[in-house]
Design an enzyme around this catalytic site. Sequence first.
Site, PDB file in Angstrom:
ATOM      1  CE1 TYR A  14      14.529  -1.260 -13.580  1.00 14.81           C
ATOM      2  CE2 TYR A  14      13.427   0.072 -15.249  1.00 14.81           C
ATOM      3  CZ  TYR A  14      13.374  -0.858 -14.227  1.00 14.81           C
ATOM      4  OH  TYR A  14      12.175  -1.401 -13.852  1.00 14.81           O
ATOM      5  CG  ASP A  31      10.052   1.682  -6.145  1.00 11.96           C
ATOM      6  OD1 ASP A  31      11.155   1.376  -5.655  1.00 11.96           O
ATOM      7  OD2 ASP A  31       9.819   1.643  -7.371  1.00 11.96           O
ATOM      8  CB  CYS A  32       9.089  -2.041  -1.984  1.00  7.14           C
ATOM      9  SG  CYS A  32       8.830  -3.015  -3.486  1.00  7.14           S
ATOM     10  CB  SER A  33      12.705  -2.803  -5.689  1.00  5.07           C
ATOM     11  OG  SER A  33      12.096  -1.966  -6.659  1.00  5.07           O
ATOM     12  CG  ASP A  68      12.791  -3.497 -11.367  1.00  2.02           C
ATOM     13  OD1 ASP A  68      12.700  -2.383 -10.814  1.00  2.02           O
ATOM     14  OD2 ASP A  68      12.572  -3.682 -12.578  1.00  2.02           O
ATOM     15  CB  ALA A  69      11.266  -6.662  -5.878  1.00  4.83           C
ATOM     16  CG  HIS A  88       6.569  -5.429  -0.454  1.00  2.00           C
ATOM     17  ND1 HIS A  88       6.633  -4.092  -0.767  1.00  2.00           N
ATOM     18  CD2 HIS A  88       6.819  -5.507   0.888  1.00  2.00           C
ATOM     19  CE1 HIS A  88       6.884  -3.388   0.326  1.00  2.00           C
ATOM     20  NE2 HIS A  88       7.009  -4.223   1.347  1.00  2.00           N
ATOM     21  CG  HIS A 104       8.083  -2.439   4.467  1.00  2.00           C
ATOM     22  ND1 HIS A 104       6.972  -3.005   3.863  1.00  2.00           N
ATOM     23  CD2 HIS A 104       7.596  -1.867   5.614  1.00  2.00           C
ATOM     24  CE1 HIS A 104       5.899  -2.810   4.598  1.00  2.00           C
ATOM     25  NE2 HIS A 104       6.235  -2.118   5.666  1.00  2.00           N
TER      26      HIS A 104
END
Length: 296
Positions: A92, A199-201, A218-219, A254, A266
Amino acid sequence: MNERWLCAVSVAAVWTDPDAARLVDLPALNHPVQLEKWLGQLTFQDRLALSEEKRIQTQLLYGETVIVEDIVGDWAKVIACSQKSRKDSRGYPGWVPLVQLSMREQPRARQLVKVTAREAMLTERSGEPFLRVSFNTVFPSGLPQDKRLHVWTPHGWKLIRASAVEPVEEVAITNPLIVGKKFIGLPYLWGGVSSWGFDCSGFVYSMWKACGMILPRDACDQAEAGRSISLDQEDWQIGDLLFFREDEASSIHHVGIYAGYGRMLHAPSTGRCIEQIRLLGTEYAENVCSVRRVAE
């Protein structure tokens, strides 16, 4: 340059570019980093801007390896090696304050240990507190000392409570829900991968990392992991990844972990906390676009 350096603070934000950090973010740029001060002074709008203005990309945990591609003033252009991303085949990308990195080489160790407690304190041999570190932080380990264990850090050998860590190869938890539920109530943080906020991911990435599986960061990339499962809820299993988008023309925005019985665990969005909810009757139930099984 392409040199391998280490994160030298408990948690370092990886910024989109050096201009992305604001005056309100100064505590997050220091060494040692002042996470509580930073998070405590961010307003809802300040937090929201981290995502809407694309200021932060992800985070690094203490001792995490990065490739330093370039140094510009007080900033280093880096690649986070352990965080898979379509943005770069090596990991990343982003920018980190140079003061938050260390050039010290990581020693070869027969065993690595991972922090399984929500947080843990590193101490000096005298017992004096040195640094508080996050869940999922990994260390090369050394000899035990009473109820503590020697671990190698970017600041040399320190001690950590033995009950706060487990050998990486012995982590046997296969259900990320067991790990994830201890973070219910933790405020959402865009870019977060630490016990100070996810965060979500980042939450999905971190919970599966704790179970010994490295997913993309990442998602949108996680949605290509594992194998596809029907959108029929009767086919879902605990631990399946649920992905969401607003409509067919939009991209995935998401991700959550299926918790069984129509529920999802989540990290929802800025201003809210990690939660387990029933999908029925929510906007999420209408926007499920993909289900992936990453473990059998």
